[in-house]
Design a protein around this motif. Structure first.
Motif, PDB file in Angstrom:
ATOM      1  N   PRO A  78      17.813  16.469  -3.879  1.00  0.00           N
ATOM      2  CA  PRO A  78      17.331  15.214  -4.442  1.00  0.00           C
ATOM      3  C   PRO A  78      16.471  14.399  -3.458  1.00  0.00           C
ATOM      4  O   PRO A  78      15.523  13.733  -3.875  1.00  0.00           O
ATOM      5  N   VAL A  79      16.786  14.449  -2.179  1.00  0.00           N
ATOM      6  CA  VAL A  79      15.998  13.701  -1.189  1.00  0.00           C
ATOM      7  C   VAL A  79      14.593  14.286  -1.100  1.00  0.00           C
ATOM      8  O   VAL A  79      13.599  13.560  -1.061  1.00  0.00           O
ATOM      9  N   ASP A  80      14.502  15.613  -1.098  1.00  0.00           N
ATOM     10  CA  ASP A  80      13.211  16.298  -1.093  1.00  0.00           C
ATOM     11  C   ASP A  80      12.404  15.886  -2.319  1.00  0.00           C
ATOM     12  O   ASP A  80      11.218  15.552  -2.223  1.00  0.00           O
ATOM     13  N   TYR A  81      13.036  15.890  -3.473  1.00  0.00           N
ATOM     14  CA  TYR A  81      12.372  15.510  -4.716  1.00  0.00           C
ATOM     15  C   TYR A  81      11.847  14.076  -4.629  1.00  0.00           C
ATOM     16  O   TYR A  81      10.694  13.802  -4.983  1.00  0.00           O
ATOM     17  N   ALA A  82      12.675  13.163  -4.139  1.00  0.00           N
ATOM     18  CA  ALA A  82      12.264  11.762  -4.044  1.00  0.00           C
ATOM     19  C   ALA A  82      11.085  11.591  -3.101  1.00  0.00           C
ATOM     20  O   ALA A  82      10.121  10.890  -3.422  1.00  0.00           O
ATOM     21  N   PHE A  83      11.135  12.237  -1.944  1.00  0.00           N
ATOM     22  CA  PHE A  83      10.035  12.080  -0.994  1.00  0.00           C
ATOM     23  C   PHE A  83       8.753  12.745  -1.477  1.00  0.00           C
ATOM     24  O   PHE A  83       7.665  12.312  -1.105  1.00  0.00           O
ATOM     25  N   GLN A  84       8.847  13.765  -2.317  1.00  0.00           N
ATOM     26  CA  GLN A  84       7.642  14.330  -2.915  1.00  0.00           C
ATOM     27  C   GLN A  84       6.950  13.294  -3.797  1.00  0.00           C
ATOM     28  O   GLN A  84       5.736  13.244  -3.877  1.00  0.00           O
ATOM     29  N   ARG A  85       7.737  12.463  -4.442  1.00  0.00           N
ATOM     30  CA  ARG A  85       7.176  11.474  -5.360  1.00  0.00           C
ATOM     31  C   ARG A  85       6.730  10.200  -4.663  1.00  0.00           C
ATOM     32  O   ARG A  85       5.774   9.562  -5.100  1.00  0.00           O
ATOM     33  N   ILE A  86       7.403   9.783  -3.588  1.00  0.00           N
ATOM     34  CA  ILE A  86       7.048   8.500  -2.963  1.00  0.00           C
ATOM     35  C   ILE A  86       6.650   8.632  -1.507  1.00  0.00           C
ATOM     36  O   ILE A  86       6.359   7.637  -0.858  1.00  0.00           O
ATOM     37  N   GLY A  87       6.652   9.859  -0.979  1.00  0.00           N
ATOM     38  CA  GLY A  87       6.293  10.052   0.419  1.00  0.00           C
ATOM     39  C   GLY A  87       4.796   9.894   0.629  1.00  0.00           C
ATOM     40  O   GLY A  87       4.031   9.673  -0.298  1.00  0.00           O
ATOM     41  N   GLY A  88       4.394  10.005   1.849  1.00  0.00           N
ATOM     42  CA  GLY A  88       2.983   9.866   2.169  1.00  0.00           C
ATOM     43  C   GLY A  88       2.700   8.510   2.776  1.00  0.00           C
ATOM     44  O   GLY A  88       3.554   7.638   2.861  1.00  0.00           O
ATOM     45  N   LYS A  89       1.474   8.363   3.167  1.00  0.00           N
ATOM     46  CA  LYS A  89       1.074   7.182   3.925  1.00  0.00           C
ATOM     47  C   LYS A  89       0.964   5.912   3.076  1.00  0.00           C
ATOM     48  O   LYS A  89       1.165   4.814   3.580  1.00  0.00           O
ATOM     49  N   TYR A  90       0.641   6.051   1.787  1.00  0.00           N
ATOM     50  CA  TYR A  90       0.297   4.869   0.999  1.00  0.00           C
ATOM     51  C   TYR A  90       1.187   4.588  -0.205  1.00  0.00           C
ATOM     52  O   TYR A  90       1.227   3.452  -0.675  1.00  0.00           O
ATOM     53  N   LYS A  91       1.883   5.570  -0.731  1.00  0.00           N
ATOM     54  CA  LYS A  91       2.615   5.375  -1.987  1.00  0.00           C
ATOM     55  C   LYS A  91       3.649   4.259  -1.909  1.00  0.00           C
ATOM     56  O   LYS A  91       3.725   3.414  -2.798  1.00  0.00           O
ATOM     57  N   GLY A  92       4.451   4.256  -0.856  1.00  0.00           N
ATOM     58  CA  GLY A  92       5.470   3.221  -0.716  1.00  0.00           C
ATOM     59  C   GLY A  92       4.872   1.832  -0.631  1.00  0.00           C
ATOM     60  O   GLY A  92       5.380   0.879  -1.231  1.00  0.00           O
ATOM     61  N   ARG A  93       3.755   1.718   0.103  1.00  0.00           N
ATOM     62  CA  ARG A  93       3.110   0.405   0.232  1.00  0.00           C
ATOM     63  C   ARG A  93       2.545  -0.069  -1.106  1.00  0.00           C
ATOM     64  O   ARG A  93       2.683  -1.244  -1.457  1.00  0.00           O
ATOM     65  N   ILE A  94       1.923   0.841  -1.855  1.00  0.00           N
ATOM     66  CA  ILE A  94       1.373   0.458  -3.156  1.00  0.00           C
ATOM     67  C   ILE A  94       2.499   0.015  -4.080  1.00  0.00           C
ATOM     68  O   ILE A  94       2.394  -1.026  -4.741  1.00  0.00           O
ATOM     69  N   LEU A  95       3.590   0.767  -4.122  1.00  0.00           N
ATOM     70  CA  LEU A  95       4.726   0.375  -4.960  1.00  0.00           C
ATOM     71  C   LEU A  95       5.259  -0.995  -4.530  1.00  0.00           C
ATOM     72  O   LEU A  95       5.573  -1.846  -5.369  1.00  0.00           O
ATOM     73  N   TRP A  96       5.348  -1.226  -3.221  1.00  0.00           N
ATOM     74  CA  TRP A  96       5.849  -2.500  -2.703  1.00  0.00           C
ATOM     75  C   TRP A  96       4.951  -3.655  -3.130  1.00  0.00           C
ATOM     76  O   TRP A  96       5.417  -4.696  -3.562  1.00  0.00           O
ATOM     77  N   TYR A  97       3.639  -3.471  -3.025  1.00  0.00           N
ATOM     78  CA  TYR A  97       2.719  -4.539  -3.407  1.00  0.00           C
ATOM     79  C   TYR A  97       2.757  -4.818  -4.909  1.00  0.00           C
ATOM     80  O   TYR A  97       2.547  -5.953  -5.333  1.00  0.00           O
ATOM     81  N   LEU A  98       3.042  -3.816  -5.711  1.00  0.00           N
ATOM     82  CA  LEU A  98       3.095  -3.998  -7.160  1.00  0.00           C
ATOM     83  C   LEU A  98       4.400  -4.631  -7.634  1.00  0.00           C
ATOM     84  O   LEU A  98       4.522  -4.976  -8.802  1.00  0.00           O
ATOM     85  N   LYS A  99       5.369  -4.809  -6.725  1.00  0.00           N
ATOM     86  CA  LYS A  99       6.672  -5.362  -7.122  1.00  0.00           C
ATOM     87  C   LYS A  99       6.556  -6.770  -7.690  1.00  0.00           C
ATOM     88  O   LYS A  99       7.377  -7.191  -8.499  1.00  0.00           O
ATOM     89  N   ASP A 100       5.527  -7.507  -7.278  1.00  0.00           N
ATOM     90  CA  ASP A 100       5.376  -8.893  -7.717  1.00  0.00           C
ATOM     91  C   ASP A 100       4.584  -9.035  -9.008  1.00  0.00           C
ATOM     92  O   ASP A 100       4.378 -10.147  -9.482  1.00  0.00           O
ATOM     93  N   GLY A 101       4.118  -7.931  -9.549  1.00  0.00           N
ATOM     94  CA  GLY A 101       3.373  -8.003 -10.806  1.00  0.00           C
ATOM     95  C   GLY A 101       2.112  -7.173 -10.762  1.00  0.00           C
ATOM     96  O   GLY A 101       1.835  -6.474  -9.792  1.00  0.00           O
ATOM     97  N   LEU A 102       1.345  -7.284 -11.823  1.00  0.00           N
ATOM     98  CA  LEU A 102       0.172  -6.440 -11.941  1.00  0.00           C
ATOM     99  C   LEU A 102      -0.885  -6.782 -10.898  1.00  0.00           C
ATOM    100  O   LEU A 102      -0.984  -7.913 -10.431  1.00  0.00           O
ATOM    101  N   MET A 103      -1.633  -5.752 -10.531  1.00  0.00           N
ATOM    102  CA  MET A 103      -2.741  -5.914  -9.594  1.00  0.00           C
ATOM    103  C   MET A 103      -3.909  -5.071 -10.078  1.00  0.00           C
ATOM    104  O   MET A 103      -3.727  -4.014 -10.672  1.00  0.00           O
ATOM    105  N   ARG A 104      -5.096  -5.549  -9.784  1.00  0.00           N
ATOM    106  CA  ARG A 104      -6.294  -4.801 -10.109  1.00  0.00           C
ATOM    107  C   ARG A 104      -6.653  -3.881  -8.951  1.00  0.00           C
ATOM    108  O   ARG A 104      -6.192  -4.062  -7.823  1.00  0.00           O
ATOM    109  N   TYR A 105      -7.487  -2.897  -9.266  1.00  0.00           N
ATOM    110  CA  TYR A 105      -7.892  -1.901  -8.269  1.00  0.00           C
ATOM    111  C   TYR A 105      -8.458  -2.585  -7.018  1.00  0.00           C
ATOM    112  O   TYR A 105      -8.080  -2.245  -5.897  1.00  0.00           O
TER     113      TYR A 105
END
Length: 108
Positions: free
Chosen positions: A11-38
């Motif tokens: 399960p940890v491998d699966y999760a990191f495949q989906r949210i790992g990488g340099k930018y995915k976590g940051r993008i998800l974090w920034y979207l926590k407060d609501g919608l954002m444009r490109y």
């Protein structure tokens, strides 16, 4: 959109495949407060190229973590928001943020 996941061995491998990488976590974090444009995401995610931002957003959408809404306007307006699966990740990303802050303060 087709998911591009390799076989996960745990399960940890699966999760990191989906949210790992340099930018995915940051993008998800920034979207926590609501919608954002490109353009807003391009400004706030430091160091990301337009090509990488587009690719990362497509992957997050394919993994059903974010939603993309396109408005038929000129110029086109595109908005991104977290959906339920993405929202569920925010407490875990926050825990990583807290851990990261602690480690950064220790290494000053």
């Amino acid at each position: 959109m087709e998911k591009n996941l390799k076989k996960a061995y745990c399960p940890v491998d699966y999760a990191f495949q989906r949210i790992g990488g340099k930018y995915k976590g940051r993008i998800l974090w920034y979207l926590k407060d609501g919608l954002m444009r490109y353009g807003e995401l391009k400004k706030i995610v430091e160091g990301i190229t337009p090509k990488m931002l587009t690719q990362t957003l497509k992957e997050l959408e394919a993994d059903e973590l974010i939603s993309r809404k396109v408005y038929a306007e000129v110029p086109p307006r595109v908005e991104y928001t977290l959906i339920e699966n993405g929202i569920e990740l925010i407490p875990f990303i926050n825990q990583m943020r807290i851990w990261g802050e602690k480690q950064m303060s220790l290494n000053k």
